[in-house]
Design an enzyme around this catalytic site. Structure first.
Site, short mmCIF file in Angstrom:
data_model
loop_
_atom_site.label_atom_id
_atom_site.label_comp_id
_atom_site.label_asym_id
_atom_site.label_seq_id
_atom_site.Cartn_x
_atom_site.Cartn_y
_atom_site.Cartn_z
N CYS A 113 -48.02 -46.85 -37.55
CA CYS A 113 -47.40 -46.77 -38.86
C CYS A 113 -46.86 -48.14 -39.30
O CYS A 113 -47.62 -49.08 -39.45
CB CYS A 113 -46.34 -45.67 -38.90
SG CYS A 113 -45.99 -45.12 -40.59
N HIS A 215 -48.82 -41.10 -36.57
CA HIS A 215 -47.74 -41.06 -35.58
C HIS A 215 -48.15 -40.24 -34.36
O HIS A 215 -47.75 -39.08 -34.23
CB HIS A 215 -46.47 -40.46 -36.20
CG HIS A 215 -45.72 -41.38 -37.10
ND1 HIS A 215 -44.75 -42.25 -36.65
CD2 HIS A 215 -45.82 -41.59 -38.43
CE1 HIS A 215 -44.27 -42.94 -37.67
NE2 HIS A 215 -44.90 -42.55 -38.76
N GLU A 217 -47.00 -40.34 -31.44
CA GLU A 217 -45.85 -39.95 -30.61
C GLU A 217 -45.29 -38.59 -31.04
O GLU A 217 -44.64 -37.91 -30.24
CB GLU A 217 -44.77 -41.04 -30.64
CG GLU A 217 -43.83 -41.05 -31.84
CD GLU A 217 -44.44 -41.62 -33.11
OE1 GLU A 217 -45.67 -41.81 -33.18
OE2 GLU A 217 -43.65 -41.87 -34.06
#
Ligand SMILES: [Mn+2]
Length: 237
Positions: A113, A215, A217
């Site tokens: 990002c 993203h 994660e």
């Protein structure tokens, strides 16, 4: 061999009340735990003087740049657009120095990002300051309030890219960005696009660099593909 992963930290500027007058440098637990699935020693690099970047990079094998504030347009020579979000130039300056030091020392660099956008700026590229002002970008890249664990838009991954070694050509991602890559820096190659033509991933042939606009994660607990992305970063990048 255990890889030492330096994750450049962010700072909670607004934390004065909650932390009894203190500011706090931090990184998302989801990012740390995604790395801890594999043979790594993650460490947080607190925001510091750019002059310290070379010494920090000497201590680590992999540099990771996470999400957060908009990159200040000062670093790509533009005036601020009225829809620019919060910026924090000291973080930008430190991370730009980390990226340059990591390339000089041939260390792996992964950005997600804002982290991806920061790599592009560090290498001389520019950003769209607010894609929502540009009618040609029709896909919603800000999926909130839909939860982060859900993937909302499709990307197309080049079949000659690093990502294509473990991800399919047509792939779904989550999306939390109102900025995007405009001019891609020399030496970087776009390897994935959204259907409205925004760069969603890049890599380098010369250097150990991977950037993704989504993203992972926030996804790996729910999606095997994203665990494979962490494995790739740790073991192959
Ligand atoms: Mn997107």
């Amino acid at each position: 061999m255990t890889k030492i992963v330096g994750i450049a930290g962010n700072r909670v500027i607004e934390s004065i009340d909650y932390f009894h007058g203190n500011h706090v440098d931090y990184i998302q637990t989801e990012l740390i735990e995604g790395l801890q699935m594999f043979d790594t020693l993650p460490i947080i690099l607190p925001i510091g003087q750019p002059e310290l970047a070379e010494k920090y990079i000497e201590k680590i094998d992999i540099l990771i740049l996470a999400g957060g504030q908009d990159v200040s347009p000062i670093y790509y020579n533009e005036e601020p657009n009225r829809n620019l979000g919060m910026t924090f130039p000291p973080r930008d300056a430190f991370e730009i120095a980390l990226v340059k030091a990591a390339i000089r020392q041939n260390k792996a660099v992964f950005g997600l990002c804002r982290g991806m956008q920061l790599i592009n700026v560090a290498l001389g590229g520019s950003l769209f300051q607010d894609i929502n002002q540009l009618p040609e970008f029709k896909v919603s890249h800000l999926q909130a309030p839909t939860r982060e664990c859900f993937k909302t838009h499709r990307i197309k991954i080049s079949n000659d890219s690093k990502l294509s070694s473990f991800l399919p050509e047509s792939y779904l991602v989550n999306s939390y960005h109102h900025q995007a890559i405009n001019q891609l820096a020399d030496g970087l190659f776009a390897t994935a696009y959204s259907s409205d033509g925004l760069i969603e991933a890049f890599e380098s042939q010369e250097h150990r660099i991977l950037g993704v606009q989504w993203h992972p994660e926030m996804l790996w607990r729910y999606h095997e593909d994203d665990r494979q992305l962490f494995k790739y970063i740790v073991e192959c990048l």
